[in-house]
Design an enzyme around this catalytic site. Structure first.
Site, PDB file in Angstrom:
ATOM      1  N   THR A   1       0.947  -1.142  -0.159  1.00 53.42           N
ATOM      2  CA  THR A   1       0.143  -0.082  -0.069  1.00 53.42           C
ATOM      3  C   THR A   1       1.050   1.293  -0.033  1.00 53.42           C
ATOM      4  O   THR A   1       2.041   1.401   0.590  1.00 53.42           O
ATOM      5  CB  THR A   1      -0.953   0.024   1.281  1.00 53.42           C
ATOM      6  OG1 THR A   1      -1.756  -1.286   1.247  1.00 53.42           O
ATOM      7  CG2 THR A   1      -1.853   1.256   1.133  1.00 53.42           C
TER       8      THR A   1
ATOM      9  N   PHE B   1       1.258   5.248   0.622  1.00 53.03           N
ATOM     10  CA  PHE B   1       0.597   6.332   1.406  1.00 53.03           C
ATOM     11  C   PHE B   1       1.434   7.568   1.087  1.00 53.03           C
ATOM     12  O   PHE B   1       2.301   7.655   0.728  1.00 53.03           O
ATOM     13  CB  PHE B   1       0.813   5.960   2.977  1.00 53.03           C
ATOM     14  CG  PHE B   1       0.112   4.865   3.682  1.00 53.03           C
ATOM     15  CD1 PHE B   1      -0.913   4.873   4.335  1.00 53.03           C
ATOM     16  CD2 PHE B   1       0.715   3.573   3.356  1.00 53.03           C
ATOM     17  CE1 PHE B   1      -1.520   3.757   4.784  1.00 53.03           C
ATOM     18  CE2 PHE B   1       0.064   2.412   3.889  1.00 53.03           C
ATOM     19  CZ  PHE B   1      -0.965   2.687   4.616  1.00 53.03           C
TER      20      PHE B   1
END
Length: 396
Positions: free
Chosen positions: A278, A280
């Protein structure tokens, strides 16, 4: 050009200096309100933990709940303030070094993230800003507001996942708020199956977690014969299982959540694809001063008139200058009616208007990038630089 597939917007409960001067480029300063006046950085007042919260000494999650409530109350209390900031409190641009380092006065950075303690976003915040004070927020919107109102110094929020695709909610919030992207951080997501002590895999009939986490572990959970139940977030699922001392239910969450909520790890790395990362974004009130001393990435958002080949023309301004695009995303323009084509005699709606988000590999300190945006600005109906920031190379 690599782009992630479309994905969930993750609904959860609980310019930087740019191209040459042009009137179309949005250079309005961030709209920030000061919660408390004085020489130092405003801080929210402490608040008691939520009434009726079940005390559980082995869980140790009270501080996170208290900070979340404190933040929520501070946001509510500051919403009606009409005062303007003094000139000396206006935000100033950061250097690329300052965007990652703690406050110059030695105090810990307060960094907002969405979720509860043990969330992957908390780990991302701590990776982006080591030794920070991570402040949990119930909603993505709350994290944006907390930075704008000086309740925290930064926010670290997910923008895309290698398996689930884009987090559309945060794309929409980027244009709604006036924060700047000052960095990025990539986090490898490793899911674990958690349960209370004394519970074995054979005792489980169901498993709780965020929809994306459940989807990323679908094959593994199917083999185990577990019924999947969706909740707001992974760490919240672990907290629910622990607080209610469930014996027939487990949670898909992080190893950190297991430690915080005193749960047993029944299985590690249960995601179907090991390449689960992921990305960010690190957000601040102040823009970062772009440099050339390291690899930089720039994020922009623009809109176009409808017409044949217009998007091709927009992307060509980068291709002509050998600038590589790493991401492109489209989101509908809010409060816009559908347009009709000139040759549509019955007047039926035909076109939708969109914002286009693009990430490209270049610093706004590069003349090449400035020229590309100057070219794009000649025919774009709107153009905004969201940030020009160092690339996270930790996972390359």
């Amino acid at each position: 050009m690599a782009a992630a597939p479309a994905g969930s917007s993750l609904p959860l409960r609980s310019r930087i200096p740019s191209c040459p001067e042009s009137p179309r480029l949005n250079r309005q300063p961030s709209a920030v309100r000061v919660v408390a006046r004085g020489g130092g950085r405003p801080r929210p007042h402490a608040a008691a933990s939520p009434k009726g919260e079940k005390e559980r000494g082995r869980v140790g999650a009270g501080n996170g709940a208290s900070r979340a409530l404190e933040l929520s109350r501070a946001l509510e209390g500051s919403s009606g303030e009409n005062g303007q900031r003094d000139a000396h409190l206006l935000p100033k641009p950061l250097s690329s070094v300052q965007s990652f380092n703690p406050n110059s006065d030695g105090s810990r950075l307060r960094v907002a993230y969405q979720g509860v303690r043990g969330a992957y976003s908390e780990s991302a915040a701590e990776k982006a800003y080591p030794n920070c004070e991570a402040v949990p927020c119930e909603q993505f919107d709350t994290a944006f507001q907390a930075v704008e109102k000086w309740l925290v110094d930064r926010a670290v929020l997910p923008i895309e996942n290698s398996l689930g695709g884009s987090i559309h909610r945060n794309y929409d919030l980027l244009i709604r708020h006036r924060l700047h992207i000052v960095g990025e951080v990539k986090l490898a997501v490793k899911h674990c199956l958690l349960a209370n002590h004394g519970v074995e895999i054979g005792d489980l009939t169901r498993v709780l977690s965020h929809p994306q986490a459940l989807a990323q572990c679908e094959h593994t959970l199917t083999k185990m014969g577990l019924v999947r139940e969706e909740v707001d977030d992974t760490a919240g699922a672990a907290k629910h299982v622990a607080f209610h001392n469930l014996k027939d239910a487990g949670a898909v969450a992080s190893a950190a959540a297991a430690k915080i909520y005193d749960l047993n790890i029944l299985a590690k790395d249960i995601q179907d694809d090991s390449d689960n990362v992921t990305r960010f974004l690190m957000l601040a009130r102040e823009p970062i001063i772009p440099g050339k001393d390291k690899p930089f990435k720039t994020s922009i958002v623009f809109s176009l008139e409808e017409g044949p080949g217009v998007l091709f023309k927009a992307l060509a301004v980068f291709a002509l200058r050998q600038i590589n695009l790493t991401k492109i995303e489209s989101r509908p323009l809010r409060k816009q009616t559908q347009r009709t084509s000139d040759d549509n005699s019955n007047g039926a709606p035909k076109y939708f208007d969109y914002h286009f988000y693009v990430d490209f590999e270049a610093s706004m300190a590069d003349v090449n990038a400035q020229n590309a945006l100057g070219h794009l600005n000649e025919f774009a109906t709107s153009l905004r630089v969201l940030g020009s920031y160092p690339v996270d190379t930790s996972m390359i």
